[in-house]
Every structure is written in structure tokens, then in C-alpha cells.
Design a protein around this motif. Structure first.
Motif, PDB file in Angstrom:
ATOM      1  N   TRP A  34       0.965  -1.313  -0.062  1.00 26.74           N
ATOM      2  CA  TRP A  34       0.211  -0.111  -0.009  1.00 26.74           C
ATOM      3  C   TRP A  34       0.962   1.207   0.220  1.00 26.74           C
ATOM      4  O   TRP A  34       0.656   2.026  -0.876  1.00 26.74           O
ATOM      5  N   SER A  46     -10.196   0.598  -1.896  1.00 27.13           N
ATOM      6  CA  SER A  46     -10.051   0.709  -0.391  1.00 27.13           C
ATOM      7  C   SER A  46     -11.245   1.647   0.111  1.00 27.13           C
ATOM      8  O   SER A  46     -11.640   2.514  -0.464  1.00 27.13           O
ATOM      9  N   CYS A  48     -11.204   1.612   3.752  1.00 24.35           N
ATOM     10  CA  CYS A  48     -10.779   1.944   5.022  1.00 24.35           C
ATOM     11  C   CYS A  48      -9.631   2.616   4.998  1.00 24.35           C
ATOM     12  O   CYS A  48      -8.949   3.139   6.250  1.00 24.35           O
ATOM     13  N   GLY A  50      -6.440   2.089   4.201  1.00 25.38           N
ATOM     14  CA  GLY A  50      -5.425   1.341   4.459  1.00 25.38           C
ATOM     15  C   GLY A  50      -5.310   0.818   6.054  1.00 25.38           C
ATOM     16  O   GLY A  50      -4.014   0.515   6.550  1.00 25.38           O
ATOM     17  N   GLY A  52      -6.566  -1.860   7.287  1.00 27.08           N
ATOM     18  CA  GLY A  52      -6.769  -3.290   7.504  1.00 27.08           C
ATOM     19  C   GLY A  52      -8.046  -3.703   7.816  1.00 27.08           C
ATOM     20  O   GLY A  52      -8.421  -4.940   8.388  1.00 27.08           O
ATOM     21  N   THR A  53      -9.318  -3.093   7.608  1.00 19.64           N
ATOM     22  CA  THR A  53     -10.469  -3.522   7.829  1.00 19.64           C
ATOM     23  C   THR A  53     -11.728  -3.518   6.967  1.00 19.64           C
ATOM     24  O   THR A  53     -12.587  -4.620   7.108  1.00 19.64           O
ATOM     25  N   CYS A  54     -11.319  -3.068   5.636  1.00 17.54           N
ATOM     26  CA  CYS A  54     -12.214  -3.457   4.749  1.00 17.54           C
ATOM     27  C   CYS A  54     -12.057  -4.513   3.646  1.00 17.54           C
ATOM     28  O   CYS A  54     -13.048  -5.158   3.117  1.00 17.54           O
ATOM     29  N   GLY A  55     -10.953  -4.891   3.730  1.00 12.69           N
ATOM     30  CA  GLY A  55     -10.877  -6.320   2.762  1.00 12.69           C
ATOM     31  C   GLY A  55     -10.788  -5.943   1.285  1.00 12.69           C
ATOM     32  O   GLY A  55     -11.069  -7.185   0.663  1.00 12.69           O
ATOM     33  N   LYS A  56     -10.738  -4.668   0.842  1.00 11.59           N
ATOM     34  CA  LYS A  56     -10.805  -4.365  -0.640  1.00 11.59           C
ATOM     35  C   LYS A  56      -9.657  -4.323  -1.396  1.00 11.59           C
ATOM     36  O   LYS A  56      -9.498  -4.303  -2.471  1.00 11.59           O
ATOM     37  N   CYS A  57      -8.443  -4.090  -0.534  1.00 17.21           N
ATOM     38  CA  CYS A  57      -7.319  -3.694  -1.245  1.00 17.21           C
ATOM     39  C   CYS A  57      -6.486  -4.757  -1.619  1.00 17.21           C
ATOM     40  O   CYS A  57      -5.345  -5.012  -1.652  1.00 17.21           O
ATOM     41  N   LEU A  87      -3.760  -8.735   0.878  1.00 22.06           N
ATOM     42  CA  LEU A  87      -4.135  -7.227   1.049  1.00 22.06           C
ATOM     43  C   LEU A  87      -3.107  -6.264   1.122  1.00 22.06           C
ATOM     44  O   LEU A  87      -1.878  -6.334   2.039  1.00 22.06           O
ATOM     45  N   CYS A  89      -2.625  -3.477   2.084  1.00 18.22           N
ATOM     46  CA  CYS A  89      -2.055  -2.536   3.266  1.00 18.22           C
ATOM     47  C   CYS A  89      -1.567  -3.413   4.268  1.00 18.22           C
ATOM     48  O   CYS A  89      -0.919  -2.754   5.175  1.00 18.22           O
TER      49      CYS A  89
HETATM   50 FE1  FES Z   1      -8.861  -1.861   3.700  1.00 21.47          FE
HETATM   51 FE2  FES Z   1      -6.531  -2.599   2.950  1.00 21.47          FE
HETATM   52  S1  FES Z   1      -7.499  -1.015   2.469  1.00 21.47           S
HETATM   53  S2  FES Z   1      -8.115  -3.634   4.237  1.00 21.47           S
END
Ligand code: FES
Length: 633
Positions: A34, A46, A48, A50, A52-57, A87, A89
Motif C-alpha cells: 500500500w 479501499s 478503510c 489502509g 486493514g478492515t475493509c478487505g478491498k485492497c 491485502l 495494506c
Molecule cells: Fe482496507 Fe486494506 S485498504 S483492508
């Protein structure tokens, strides 16, 4: 900073290769993907920011994958984890890493392009020896220097001293000079190329300035960005050579220009637009503009360097294979359409002949062969044309052997270039063949290094005999491979993977014809080496080092090259890969003027041996068609 400190600093950085953009970033070890991508134009989804909570990256790790973090285990499903999805991030870059950020399922379209290099002589140019092709000097003009009407240029000459007595400036620089001097309050940075004032810049630019290196490959073009202050490689990127649409190899491109009256202009234009694309990408990533680039060095085969200069290489197509010129040239980059500073200079490496280009001379330069007085060095740049050099600083010979495309995986039944799905390495253990596949996906075919490895192992196991025939194995230990040797059209082929297990849905074979194609290729190279050995009156045991350059040279197992007889029966320990040595030689020229002189001396010193007219080459060629009986394994 001392040399030791520089070395230490360099080891704390690692490369991140981002596909499909094929962007190479040098990053501090331990930063997250990231963070590494933050200032690039690569989009990472993303929600969140970066945390580490959304799981999109999500990104796919193509190289070795580290175990997932706790967050990754929570946010990614098992299937994703197994595929190497992580991920951005949460993933730290602790070693060189290759990642894929494109659309899922399209990973197969990227190439594995060799952009790294290892220099045998100097791993890098020490800071104290950085002496780039373009100089920068801080100049402070005394306030009364023009009291007698001294011209702007003469005032600068006077302060620079007698070394720049003959200083001149292009009109592009002169037109702006008066304004620039005023803007900078007569204290500025003179950008100098030999006896030319290229530009006058703000004092703060004294420690800036960048240069480019272009490796003009027939299939791939590589661009590298270097700081002219510390010699640091700031970025690397590459793209397919757009000329490929007019033929995969040099011969077909020469045919294209024969058939098309504007063919040379077209080839020139395609190459220049590729180089501009690479430049743009490198500048964007490094946060620079084209005005920061003052110089570039290009190395390629003779045909490619002719295309860059908009010269016709048609003379290379037929005997006596004469190019327009072999000299290294220094031209204004803008005159060739290259987008850099308007006064930037382009250096093209000296060449030796129609088939010994600036790329081989760059490899020879990077290998340090001309500095070597006692030991004998054999250098090979393996591709459609095998280009070789043999000797040392006392006598150095070179030749080019037409190997055909087999060593690049072309014209092989299941051959492919080195991209995802290509088998790039083969090993044997527990009575099974194990395949190393680019991208860790199901195999689709064989690239050059996989082909060499597979044939070497099958020779070792007795599945291919020394005449090159595929035969069912009779050794009890390899009986398990018997089912893989299948008769098709009256000859035996070797089944690598079945349709069910392949990435393309089609079975992947090594056919008898493929083995023959490899025999022709390796015989041409081996005969070239033997002809040069005869010329030097030396034997195999006199060779002290073997250096392999080019994509195949970097990935192929040295032992396999010896086993199939591509390389003489030397101790595999003396075989080393030089990586992308063509761009390394060009980078040495960019960063230290002495190497430009050395490249020129090398071009005059090295002696070209033309193989096409030699009877002994043909005899050696026939002699090398068989595989060596001796089992190097
Ligand atoms: Fe959300 Fe990595 S940006 S988990």
C-alpha cells in the motif's frame, strides 16, 4: 557517504514489480505494498484507507507468498489465500516481490521480462567514480562581471574557468539565457554536456538531474531511470516492442522494410513511441518531468539501433551483412522525437557488425572481459541469434550464430514466451518430474529455459538418447515415465501435462520435432563457440568463466546448458548469469564517461569472426548436432 555506507544502504532496498503495468519500484524493505504504491498511478480499491478492515485492497502475489496476517485470514477466503491473494495494506515487502493488480483471470497476458542485472566487475559504480555524461556545476556570477558589456555566455565561461574556454550553447538555451540569469539572481546551476551549456537552472537543482537507459530488445524494450548524482537506479519499466506486429524477429522486420517504402520510418516511429511511453511512466512514478532528463543511452542489436536513428538496416539482410554504420553516436534526443529536456543528448552504443550490436558490446563492457589479462571469458547472449565473445584483454573474438527461435520457446509445438503459464524450470525427484510455472498457475507451454531443462533431464533419465530420439525409458527407476512417452504419427513424443491438467485445456507435449529444433539451435551456438576456440587455439579447460546474458541466460540452469551441449563441458560452477547485462553496460556509460571511451575502444579491439563463410563452422555444426554422451549430472 563512504562506499561501504552506500553498499549498506543499497542492501536495505528491495524491488517491487507491479504487473500488468510492469512497473519496477525500488522501495525500503519492510514497507507495505500500500505504502509503496501510494505515489504511483496504480489504483488500489479501499474503503478503510489502509486500516486493514475493509478487505478491498486485494492484490495477487506472483512471487513467493508469505503466510497471511491475522487480518488477511479474517477478510480473505481460503481459496483467495491459496491463490496468493493478499491485502496491499497488510503485506510487507521484505524481499523482491512481483504482484499483479489487474483484472482477475488476465494474469496470463503479462510477460516475465528480464530487467535485473548483475555486473561481475563492479556491482555498482562507487559514488566517488560517478562522472555522468552530463555535468552540473553551481555557478555564481559576480555582480560586476558584465560591467564592460560581457555577454551572458562569456560571463559563464569566465566563471567556469579555462576548462570551458570553448563553451557553446544551443539556440534553445541561448534564447532563454538572459531571463534565466535574472530569475536566478545570477546564481544557478549550469548543465553541461562536454563544451555545451545545455541549460541554466535554479541553484536548488544542483543536486538533481536524471538520465535514462534503454535496452532495445527485439521483443521487449526496457527503460531504466538513474539519478546522475548518486547513480541510484530509480525505476525500471518495460513494454513489448510495438514493432512486433511487423514480425517477431529481426529477419521479418528487415523483410517488412524491404516490402514497404516507408517501412524504416514506421519502425522508427513505433520504437520512439515505445521509448516515450516508458519515459513517461518512469517520470510519473518518480514525480519528475521531462525537463529533468538530460541524457539517455540506448543499446540494442544493430538493426534496432538503426531503427532508433531512422537509418535503414537493409544492408544487414544479405551477405556481406553491412550496416550503415557501427560507430557510437551522440545526437540530440529531440531530433529523434524523444521526449526529454529539449537539449537532452542521446548516446547510442558502438556496434561491431550487422549482427554484433551495441547490446553485445554492452554485455562485454559489463562483463569486464577487456580488463582481464590472464583468464579467458566466454560470454553468450542467447536468443534467436546467439551472440558470443571469447577471450580477454589480450585478444577478444566475437561472432553471431543463427540459432533460430527455439531457445526463446518459439516454433516449438507447445512453446511460448516467458509469460504466466510457461514452464520455466524442470526438476526430477521422487520418480517424478516437477515443473516450475511462471505465475504458479497450471502450465500452458514451455519457454526457452523450461525447454532446455526438460531436454537435459530427459537425456539424464534416458528418455532422450544422445542422437536426440525420444525413446521409452528402460531404466527401472524411471519406469513411471513410460506412460508419458506416447507414439503419435509414428514417432514418440513426451507428454508433459494432460489436457485436464493444463492451463489451456490442451495437452502439452515435447515432440520429437521440438527436440530436433533445439538440437539445431544448440549446435549453432556450440559450433560458434568451437570456431572461436580454434581461432584462439584454446581448449575447453582453458575457459575460466562463462557468462550468460539475456532472458534465457538468466533463467536457464547452467547444468542443463552443459548437459545438452549448448555450452562446452566446463565445470557448471564457472557459469554465471549476467542478467540484463545490455542495460547494465549502457548504465555504466551513462554514469561514468570513462565507460563511453571504453565502449568505443572495445568496439575497435574486438575482432569479428564471420561464420557464414567458414567450412570449419559447418563441420563443427554437424559434430554438435548430437547431445554429449557424457552425463554432466
Ligand atoms: Fe482496507 Fe486494506 S485498504 S483492508
Amino acid at each position: 557517504m563512504s562506499t561501504k555506507e552506500t553498499k549498506k544502504k543499497k542492501t536495505r532496498q528491495v524491488w517491487l514489480n507491479v504487473l500488468p503495468d510492469n512497473l519496477w519500484l525500488k522501495v525500503d524493505k519492510g514497507v507495505s505494498i500500500w505504502e509503496a504504491l501510494e505515489y504511483t498511478d496504480i489504483d488500489i480499491t479501499s474503503d478503510c484507507g489502509g486500516m486493514g478492515t475493509c478487505g478491498k485492497c486485494k492484490v495477487k502475489i506472483i512471487s513467493a507468498v508469505d503466510p497471511p496476517s491475522a487480518e488477511e485470514e479474517d477478510l480473505l477466503d481460503q481459496d483467495e489465500l491459496e491463490q496468493g491473494i493478499r491485502l496491499a495494506c497488510r503485506t510487507k515487502i521484505n524481499h523482491d516481490m512481483v504482484i499483479y493488480t489487474g483484472e482477475e483471470g488476465e494474469e496470463g497476458d503479462f510477460l516475465k521480462i528480464l530487467t535485473t542485472s548483475h555486473v561481475i566487475t563492479d556491482m555498482y559504480i562507487p559514488l566517488s567514480q560517478i562522472d555522468p555524461l552530463v555535468d552540473k556545476k553551481l555557478v555564481i556570477l559576480p555582480s560586476d562581471i558584465q560591467k564592460d558589456g560581457l555577454s551572458d555566455l562569456d560571463a559563464i565561461k569566465q566563471v567556469l574557468g579555462p576548462k570551458y574556454r570553448d563553451l557553446r550553447a544551443p539556440l534553445t538555451c541561448l534564447r532563454k539565457l538572459t531571463d534565466r540569469l535574472k530569475e536566478t539572481a545570477f546564481q544557478g546551476t549550469a548543465i553541461l554536456h562536454e563544451q555545451w551549456l545545455v541549460d541554466w537552472q535554479n541553484e536548488s537543482k544542483a543536486d538533481c538531474g536524471y538520465g535514462l537507459v534503454f535496452d532495445l530488445g527485439t521483443s521487449t524494450v526496457v527503460g531504466k531511470l538513474f539519478s546522475l548524482n548518486d547513480g541510484n537506479e530509480v525505476g525500471v519499466t518495460s513494454c513489448l516492442n510495438s514493432q512486433s506486429r511487423h514480425g517477431a524477429d529481426v529477419i521479418s522486420r528487415l523483410q517488412y522494410i524491404k516490402d514497404h517504402s516507408r517501412g524504416v520510418a514506421r519502425m522508427h516511429q513505433l520504437l520512439v513511441s515505445d521509448l516515450n511511453l516508458l519515459t513517461e511512466h518512469l517520470l510519473k512514478t518518480a514525480g519528475l518531468t521531462k525537463d529533468d532528463i538530460f541524457v539517455a543511452v540506448a543499446a540494442g542489436n544493430t538493426t534496432m539501433q538503426h531503427f532508433l536513428l531512422n537509418l535503414s538496416p537493409i544492408g544487414i539482410a544479405e551477405a556481406p551483412f553491412s550496416p550503415v554504420l557501427t560507430d557510437g553516436l551522440i545526437e540530440k534526443a529531440a531530433d529523434l522525437g524523444l521526449k526529454m529536456h529539449e537539449a537532452a543528448m542521446l548516446y547510442t552504443m558502438p556496434m561491431k557488425s550487422g549482427y554484433i550490436g551495441g547490446d553485445l558490446l554492452s554485455v562485454a563492457l559489463a562483463s569486464g572481459v577487456a580488463e582481464q589479462q590472464d583468464e579467458i571469458i566466454l560470454g553468450l547472449d542467447l536468443g534467436t541469434n546467439g551472440e558470443l565473445f571469447l577471450g580477454n584483454g589480450k585478444k577478444l573474438l566475437t561472432c553471431s550464430a543463427a540459432a533460430g527461435p527455439a531457445l526463446e520457446g518459439a516454433k516449438i509445438s507447445s512453446g511460448m514466451i516467458a509469460k504466466a503459464g510457461a514452464i520455466e524450470g524442470v526438476s526430477y525427484g521422487s520418480h517424478r518430474l516437477k515443473y516450475k510455472v511462471i505465475g504458479n498457475i497450471k502450465p500452458r507451454g514451455l519457454c526457452g529455459s523450461g525447454l532446455v531443462d526438460l531436454i537435459a533431464i530427459l537425456l539424464h533419465l534416458g528418455v532422450i538418447d544422445d542422437e536426440g530420439l525420444i525413446v521409452p525409458p528402460d531404466k527401472q527407476t524411471v519406469k513411471k515415465l513410460t506412460s508419458k512417452v506416447v507414439k503419435r504419427n509414428g514417432v514418440y513424443d513426451f507428454l508433459i501435462v494432460s489436457a485436464k491438467d493444463s492451463g489451456s485445456g490442451k495437452a502439452v507435449y515435447l515432440t520429437q520435432k521440438d527436440v530436433r529444433a533445439l538440437q539445431l539451435a544448440k549446435a549453432a551456438i556450440a559450433a560458434g563457440v568451437e570456431t572461436l576456440m580454434d581461432e584462439l587455439a584454446i581448449g575447453v579447460s582453458d575457459i575460466d568463466h562463462v557468462y550468460l546474458a539475456g532472458a534465457l541466460g538468466n533463467y536457464v540452469d547452467p547444468l542443463s546448458t552443459v548437459r545438452i551441449g549448448l555450452i562446452p563441458q566446463v565445470d557448471p560452477k564457472i557459469i554465471k548469469s549476467l542478467g540484463n547485462a545490455a542495460s547494465q553496460g549502457a548504465a555504466m556509460v551513462l554514469l561514468a564517461k570513462k565507460y563511453w571511451r571504453k565502449a568505443d575502444q572495445l568496439a575497435h579491439f574486438i575482432q569479428h569472426v564471420e561464420l557464414s563463410s567458414r567450412r570449419d563452422f559447418n563441420e563443427h555444426f554437424i559434430g554438435h548436432m548430437y547431445f554429449p554422451k557424457q552425463n554432466a549430472w
